[in-house]
Scaffold this active site. Structure first.
Site, short mmCIF file in Angstrom:
data_model
loop_
_atom_site.label_atom_id
_atom_site.label_comp_id
_atom_site.label_asym_id
_atom_site.label_seq_id
_atom_site.Cartn_x
_atom_site.Cartn_y
_atom_site.Cartn_z
N THR A 84 8.38 -33.00 -48.40
CA THR A 84 9.38 -32.23 -49.14
C THR A 84 10.27 -33.15 -49.97
O THR A 84 10.43 -34.33 -49.64
CB THR A 84 10.33 -31.43 -48.21
OG1 THR A 84 11.27 -32.33 -47.58
CG2 THR A 84 9.57 -30.67 -47.13
N VAL A 85 10.80 -32.60 -51.03
CA VAL A 85 11.87 -33.24 -51.80
C VAL A 85 12.94 -32.17 -52.01
O VAL A 85 12.65 -31.08 -52.51
CB VAL A 85 11.38 -33.78 -53.15
CG1 VAL A 85 12.56 -34.36 -53.94
CG2 VAL A 85 10.31 -34.85 -52.96
N GLY A 93 10.94 -39.30 -58.84
CA GLY A 93 9.90 -40.19 -58.36
C GLY A 93 9.91 -40.43 -56.87
O GLY A 93 9.26 -41.38 -56.40
N LEU A 95 8.66 -38.55 -54.33
CA LEU A 95 7.35 -38.32 -53.71
C LEU A 95 6.39 -39.45 -54.06
O LEU A 95 5.63 -39.91 -53.20
CB LEU A 95 6.78 -36.97 -54.16
CG LEU A 95 5.36 -36.65 -53.66
CD1 LEU A 95 5.25 -36.76 -52.15
CD2 LEU A 95 4.94 -35.26 -54.13
N TYR A 124 -0.85 -32.74 -56.04
CA TYR A 124 -1.48 -33.89 -55.40
C TYR A 124 -2.62 -34.52 -56.18
O TYR A 124 -3.05 -35.62 -55.85
CB TYR A 124 -1.93 -33.51 -53.99
CG TYR A 124 -0.74 -33.22 -53.10
CD1 TYR A 124 0.02 -34.25 -52.57
CD2 TYR A 124 -0.35 -31.91 -52.84
CE1 TYR A 124 1.12 -34.00 -51.77
CE2 TYR A 124 0.77 -31.64 -52.05
CZ TYR A 124 1.50 -32.69 -51.52
OH TYR A 124 2.60 -32.43 -50.76
N PHE A 416 -2.42 -28.09 -40.96
CA PHE A 416 -1.58 -29.12 -40.35
C PHE A 416 -0.48 -29.53 -41.31
O PHE A 416 -0.50 -29.17 -42.49
CB PHE A 416 -2.41 -30.34 -39.93
CG PHE A 416 -3.20 -30.98 -41.06
CD1 PHE A 416 -2.68 -32.05 -41.76
CD2 PHE A 416 -4.46 -30.52 -41.40
CE1 PHE A 416 -3.39 -32.63 -42.79
CE2 PHE A 416 -5.19 -31.10 -42.42
CZ PHE A 416 -4.65 -32.16 -43.12
#
Length: 416
Positions: A84-85, A93, A95, A124, A416
């Site tokens: 999370t951010v 930046g 992550l 991702y 997960f």
């Protein structure tokens, strides 16, 4: 001062956990009991946070995992979760910094891939991850499915039977059954003892609601346990006293088609159940075609599921099996990590070799697209049509199609 990235200490963990829940829009974790319960099963050396003026504003954790690849072998995976951010600190930046630190540590440990379940699709790919398995969920209109309520629910051919058992039985029988599934199903990830305890009601944290499910075990005529289904059922009735109950399957393992047929037949034959929600299944699951009327199974979810990121291309490609004898030179681009390079891949049904080479490339592709090909789910032809694979030698794409594709699609049963 710029926000600081570091591993999280026990005293910082409550703040980190609040940031996780904040990021996922969940109730904040404030109770000492909840923090204590989570800490007992957390390896803090793999928990990272970004702190700004003493407050945690970004979170990241990883843990050890085993991933089954094509052919039944397993590779070490760096499983990533709790990313999370905080909304106040996006686009800085954070992550990227957390991901770089974790993947570098995973590479140093000798992990072959990194894995995650992506909450959002666009995030991702820029870190080298690609969707390697997909998931489908169906909702079955039982009265419309065409099943004969007057006939036995089970397959009459093999003499097997389904019996309801307790959670303690599942903890004994489940791990071996899951290991048999993992040996034949690419995409399956490991389950430790803690997983089996949590999913049978042992040690469930006080803050998490738990309702005991029903557990059904399928045994062959010889007494071999070949299948397990876990489901919960509602108790809804119409004003005219007609049943409208739904069975929601949270897990079904079957290591033979007979077991799969028997377990779905059982669930769809339970008195008063008019709807069955299947839970996450492989997109090419047998289920819809097991019904006399497959249209009674309505697709309610069709989405990407397990994402992979290759960390060591030679070890990854050598770990899986191949059904043909071919040679390919792959030029793998990896702008954000350690997996780039040009590799000579020699495969045959007896094994594979993947080594660095200076030979001219047959195909050029990004590491994220190689990840999508890795378990056999994606098509090299389709990726080429999308402009994601570049063919440098005529016929190389067709060769890659026969090298990487598998007859059945990979499947990951877990989140997960």
């Amino acid at each position: 001062m710029s926000p600081e990235l570091r591993t999280v200490t026990a005293s910082e963990y409550p703040d980190w956990l609040r940031a996780v829940n904040n990021g996922f829009l969940r109730p904040l974790a404030d109770t000492e009991q909840e923090v204590t319960e989570r800490l007992a099963h957390t390896d803090l050396s793999r928990v990272r946070g970004v702190f700004d003026n003493g407050r945690c504003v970004a979170t990241f954790l990883s843990f050890a995992q085993e991933l089954t690849v094509v052919g039944g072998a397993t590779v070490r995976a760096d499983a990533i979760s709790a990313v999370t951010v905080t909304a106040t600190h996006r686009r800085r930046g954070l992550l990227r910094r957390m991901m770089a630190a974790d993947l570098a540590a995973a590479k140093e440990r000798g992990d072959v891939v990194a894995s995650l379940i992506a909450a959002e699709y666009p995030i991702y790919g820029r870190y080298g991850f690609g969707p390697a398995t997909w998931t489908t969920e169906w909702e079955i209109d039982v009265p419309r499915a065409g099943l004969d309520p007057h006939r036995p629910a089970l397959s009459e051919a093999d003499g097997g039977s389904v019996a309801l058992v307790h959670g303690a039985d599942v903890r004994k029988l489940g791990p071996e059954l899951h290991a048999r599934l993992a040996a034949r199903q690419p995409g399956v990830i490991s389950r430790d003892e803690r997983w089996w305890e949590r999913h049978t009601g042992v040690g469930v944290p006080a803050h998490e609601a738990w309702t005991e499910p029903f557990y059904g075990v399928y045994r062959t005529a010889d007494g071999e346990v070949d299948g397990l289904v876990v489901y919960r059922a509602g108790t809804e009735w119409s004003d005219s006293k007609q049943p409208l109950n739904k069975a929601t399957v949270s897990g079904l393992i079957a290591v033979t088609p007979a077991a799969e047929r028997a377990l779905w037949s059982y669930v769809c034959s339970i008195d008063w159940i008019t709807t069955v929600r299947t839970g996450h299944r492989a997109p090419d699951d047998l289920l819809p075609l097991l019904l006399p009327d497959p249209r009674a199974a309505r697709t309610v979810t069709q989405a990407d599921w397990l994402w992979l990121r290759l960390l060591d291309v030679p070890r990854a490609l050598e770990a899986r099996t191949y059904a043909t004898e071919e040679t390919l030179v792959l030029d793998v681009h990896d702008g954000t990590g350690p997996a780039g390079g040009r590799f000579l891949l020699d495969v045959s049904p007896s094994g594979a070799s993947c080594t660095p080479t200076t030979r001219s490339a047959d195909l050029a592709l990004d590491v994220r697209d190689l990840a999508s090909l890795y378990l056999g789910d994606e098509s090299a032809l389709r990726l080429t049509a999308l402009g994601k694979v570049e063919e440098n030698r005529a016929g190389a794409v067709a060769t890659a199609e026969t090298v990487f594709r598998t007859a059945r699609r990979p499947w990951c049963p877990d989140v997960f």
